[in-house]
Structure formats: C-alpha cells, structure tokens
Design an enzyme around this catalytic site. Structure first.
Site: not given
Length: 630
Positions: A26-27, A31, A106-107, A468-469, A536
């Site tokens: 960074v910096d 750019s 850059g970060h 379920k069971s 599931s």
C-alpha cells in the site's frame, strides 16, 4: 467516431500488445506510476486533464501538483481512503507497442482482486518504496505473480527522490529483492530507480540518477520480448463455437492459445484422439495460410469428425494431457469456505464441467512467505492451497507452468453461478488409470425383478429432532409388511461403524453423506428399496446423491419441523448441550441447515402423528409408480 480517432484505434489494434500489472504494498505508488505513464505518453485528453486538476485539489495528496494516482483510483471509496480496492484496467499506446495495464490492490484483504489482475498479465511491475524497502506485501505479491505464471519482473524502486536519489539505497533494495526472489522462478528481474511523482526514469532517463545507465521504464516495456513465449509452445486451439452457417460450411471458431497452425497440417482432437487435416483457416478479412497464438480464426477440416465446443485441437505429436483427476494450486475467492467433497462446476478454457470436487487439500500455503504449513481441511477467502481435483468428465489440459491458457481453471458455485475459486493445474493424477469398471452379468433390473419391486432411495432430511428416524422406521415397517425388500440406513447407526472416524465439521459432514450415498447406491443396485435418514444439511450433498442414481429412483422427503419445536422435543438432549457450548457445529444452532427447494415429499409435521406422515410418503411412492397400494 472521427477519422483521427478511428485511425489511432486501428493503429493501436494492429500493434503487438503487452498486458502487465502493477503491484506492491500500500502507498508504494502503483496508481501514480500508471497515471504518469498515461500522462507522459499523451494518452490524457484535455477535458480529462482539467477534471484531474479539479480532483487533485479535492482529493489529492501532492499539494498543488497534479495527483496522477486519481486517474486510476476511480472508486469514490478509493479516493476517500487513497488506496486501490478494485482492479483498474487502463489502455495506452506508444509508437512501438500498445499496453493494457491493471492496477491491483495492495491490501491483503483484496488478494483475490490482485490475483484476478495477475492471471492475464505477461509482466509485473513490482513497486517498492525506497524509504521502506521490501515489505510483507512485496513478498506476497511476488509469490502470487510467480504462482500465476508471470515470468518477467520490472522492479521499480519508487520515491527515489525522497532518499536524495542515493545509489546505495537503490543497490541495497535490488540486492535484497533478487536474493528473496531467487526461488520464485522468474526469467528476468530488471530494476529501475524511479520517481512516479516527478517522472524520473519513467519515459526518459533522469539526470538526477546519473549513476544509473539502464533503460527508462517505458523503453523496457516497449522492447521486452513476450510474444515468442506463446508462439513457441505446442499448438493448442480450444474450440469456442462450432460455426455451421449452411450445409456446405462447418468450421471451429476460437482463439489460438499457443503455437501456430498452417493449411495442410495434421491435427487431433485431444479428448477423442480423432485426427484430420486443416483445409482452411478463415478470418473476417479472408483466409490465412498460417495462424499463430492470439489469432481469432475459424478452422475448417478436410473431413468431418466429432468436434464440439470445449474440445481442444492440438498437433499429433505434442498432445495435451487428458484426465479426470489432477493436482492444482487453488486460490479461494468466496466468503463461503471451500470444503473437500462438495460438488462445484469447473471451467477449463472453453470446457465446461457440470460437476467435480476437490477431493483433498494437500496443504495450505502462506502467501506471505511462500511456505506450505500443515495440512488444512478447508480454504477460506483469499487463501491458497495445493489440492487434488476430480471431475466427472475427462478434461484436456497442460501444466500451468507450461501453458497458462490451457492450464488454468475457475471454480463455480453450481447454485448461484458465482465464481468462487481459480486454479493452476500442476500435474495429472494417474493413480486410478489402471482401474476400470468391471462389467456384471446380473444388473440392477434383474435383481429387482427377482424381488418383484422397483428399487429406489427414499432420503429423509431435516433437523435433529424433526422426526426423521421415527417416520422412516414406520415407512420401513409398512413396506416390509407389503413384502418389499428394504434396508434402513440411519445416520447415527453409520457413525458407529463406517463413519466412525468422522466428526461434525463441514468437511466431515460432506464426507459422511458422500459415503452414505455410495452405500445407498450399492444397495439400490442390488434391487433394494433403501430408506435413508440423515440430517444432511447441505443441498449440494443431497443433490450429489441424487445424481448417483436415475431420475425417478431418488425420493427426497423433507421432514419439516420448526427449530423451536425440535428444541422443545430435544429427544437426545443435544440442543441443550449445543446451546451451552458443549457441542460445536450443531445444525440449527451454530451450523446451517439448507432446506430442500423442491422435495418430492414435504412433510409438515406439526399436528400430524407419525403414522399419518408415513402414509403420505407411501402415497407419494404410489403416485410415482414405485409401489402399489391396491
């Protein structure tokens, strides 16, 4: 478009183009450097320059001078924070070459953006602040550049003006970087002492560094040889489209990824091995005798062979690898972690693979150091890993270090169509090449016919305590009473044996269902009606089991009980233990449950006894023609 603009555009298109990125901490001035290149190469129009002056007064960091970084940092958040967040692409041209430059963040949290910019680049400018020397992000970005196949580095030691243009400072940074990068496999590292703010050694050699006798940065960008690296590779042509405008024309359109091809040359289809010869090389501007890497063409063959979108055409003596398993470096680019075993879609060149998965993470890489630490079970956002990948269909590829165009792939979430990862193939996995399907004399239909029934998988899913069971057990009893041959697989029972080595992390849950699904399929193939009761929680894993069998052989039963009712019931005391922190990754508490979107049977359990709910399942089986209730 006016005549002058059209002429400039046509001239730029006809030139050799170099794609490069700027990266570093960074910096460090990434750019600003791009802005300076655009300005000094006369690629900024007067109205843009006036707007830049206004923006510099409002957002700039260079006093009364123009802040060239604002040409690239277009996002308002970037201007306010004075950092680069996204990848910004800019085009410019000089009399000798045209350029596409990507300004990358850059970060560390924007690593995926940086990797996106690097994936298409042929060269990288690594910037280093002369005052700070080599930082962690310098090493991080250099390693990513190496991993993504960039082989040429321009080392720009920026802000040399802030250290009084001292040669010893420059030499020390170059020495340290070359020592660090010696293991990264770069073909060239060319150092420059620059000041992006004032233009020292950017376009012209600077009198402020009379001790420096190399090229200016732009001179190097204009003259470095990149194109021959793809032209000299074996011929690869990923077919993007089958062009069939009429009965007399059948061609295969795409862009040559590497190498060259001429009329009369023999080619093969990598996956099938079928061969032919090139009859014509067709372009919008007319036929060519020879085409090379980067050319967009349509290839006609002398005889018709089976070629489809996604196929790779190659030379007969230098074929790509064709395999359904390979090892690869993978960068994960999604907030939701990658978990081995989960089904994803893959795109390799123009090949689309509807389903595949990462079978194993060999290790996770610390991209700050390049060192692989201990093995990992998942990959999170911006993390790199070395993985084994399996696809449902064979794919054609080259190792990434040999050919970036045919050795890279993306990973796609099958439900959201979101790109979640990007990978670089290292080598094929041949370990299963000697394993083939053994044909069986007696198949599923014969075994089911002996039992006088239609085999199926009845898959119960829902929260713990949903019922379920209980319901599955009643369905099993009723089917048995009707003389059907059944088997009941219960999640808890399998964890006492087959899945006894698995815990409850995401990775273990996925492997739990994968094993259960494979066992259920084996029982289905024996002609049984297989009743499965598993929480599931993930749609992708349930759908993976569904894809193992025929369309009408998988019946998903959603036992829909609200979480509050499940907590109230708490038949095993699990919810109370989970809420007190004694159980981690418990579905419904600190782990998600993804409800089915369109189950074959939707049981809303509140106010209905289990017997009645079981009858609803039998009614659904009868409606699908699996059983008869008469």
């Amino acid at each position: 478009m006016d005549t002058d603009a059209a002429g400039c555009l046509g001239e730029a298109v006809s030139k050799d183009q170099l794609r490069f990125i700027t990266c570093g901490s960074v910096d460090d001035g990434k750019s600003t450097l791009i802005g300076r290149l655009l300005h000094d190469s006369k690629m900024i129009y007067e109205d843009q320059l006036r707007a830049l002056a206004r923006d510099s007064a409002k957002h700039g960091t260079t006093g009364e001078d123009i802040d060239f970084a604002l040409l690239v940092d277009g996002l308002e958040a970037e201007r306010e924070q004075r950092i680069t967040i996204d990848v910004a692409y800019r085009f410019f041209t000089t009399p000798r070459r045209s350029f596409m430059v990507a300004d990358t963040p850059g970060h560390e949290q924007y690593t995926r953006n940086m990797a996106t910019g690097a994936s298409n680049a042929q060269l990288a400018i690594i910037l280093i602040d002369a005052r700070n020397g080599i930082l962690v992000q310098t090493k991080r970005h250099s390693f990513i550049c190496s991993l993504l196949g960039i082989r040429h580095i321009l080392l720009a030691v920026n802000k040399i003006d802030l250290v009084d243009y001292r040669k010893d400072v420059f030499d020390g940074i170059v020495r340290d970087y070359v020592a660090f990068a010696s293991a990264l496999g770069f073909k060239s590292i060319v150092p420059f002492p620059i000041s992006a703010r004032y233009g020292d050694n950017i376009i012209y050699r600077s009198g402020n560094t009379d001790w420096y006798h190399g090229q200016s940065l732009l001179d190097c960008l204009e003259t470095i040889d990149i194109q021959s690296e793809t032209t000299d590779l074996p011929f690869r042509f990923p077919v993007q489209w089958v062009n069939r405008p009429n009965l007399d024309f059948r061609g295969y359109a795409g862009t040559i990824a590497s190498g060259s091809i001429a009329v009369g040359d023999e080619i093969i289809v990598a996956a099938s091995g079928r061969s032919s010869r090139v009859k014509r090389i067709v372009t919008y501007d007319g036929d060519l005798a020879v085409a090379e890497a980067g050319d967009a063409v349509t290839i006609m063959l002398e005889n018709e062979i089976d070629v489809s979108r996604g196929d790779v055409l190659a030379g007969p003596t230098q074929r790509p690898t064709v395999a359904d398993q390979f090892a690869a470096h993978l960068i994960w680019m999604d907030e939701e972690p990658m978990v081995p075993g989960r089904s994803y879609a893959f795109r390799i060149g123009t090949q689309s693979i509807a389903s595949g998965n990462v079978t194993r993470i060999k290790y996770k890489i610390d991209v700050n150091t390049g060192e692989p630490p201990l093995a990992a079970t998942t990959l999170g956002l911006n993390e790199f890993g070395f993985c084994h990948v399996a696809t449902t269909l064979p794919v054609s590829f080259d190792p990434y270090h040999v050919n970036r165009r045919t050795g890279s792939f993306i990973v796609i979430d099958r439900y959201t169509n979101r790109t979640v990862g990007a990978g670089m193939i290292d080598f094929p996995l041949r370990r299963a090449s000697n394993v083939a399907w053994q044909p069986l004399s007696i198949g599923k239909q014969e075994r089911a016919g002996l039992k006088e029934q239609k085999p199926c998988i009845i898959w119960f899913t829902g929260l713990s305590g949903a019922g379920k069971s209980t319901i599955a057990n009643i369905v099993d009893q009723k089917l048995f009473a009707m003389s059907h041959h059944t088997m009941l697989l219960d999640g808890d029972n399998l964890r006492h044996g087959l899945n006894g080595d698995l815990g409850f992390t995401d990775a273990d849950r996925i492997e739990n269902i994968r094993r259960a699904g494979e066992v259920a399929k084996l029982m289905l193939d024996s002609g049984l009606m297989v009743i499965c009761s598993f929480i599931s929680p993930y749609m992708t894993e349930r759908d993976l089991v569904r894809k193992l069998v025929g369309k009408r052989e998988f019946v998903e039963v959603f036992v829909d009980t609200p979480i509050d009712e499940c907590v109230r019931r708490d038949p095993k005391g699990l919810y109370s233990r989970a809420k007190s922190g004694k159980i981690e990754n418990f579905t419904g508490i600190d782990a998600p449950f993804e409800a089915p979107r369109a189950p074959e049977v939707h049981l809303k359990t509140l106010g209905q006894p289990p017997e009645q709910l079981a009858d609803q399942v039998l009614d659904a089986l009868a409606a699908r023609g699996i059983i008869s209730l008469t």
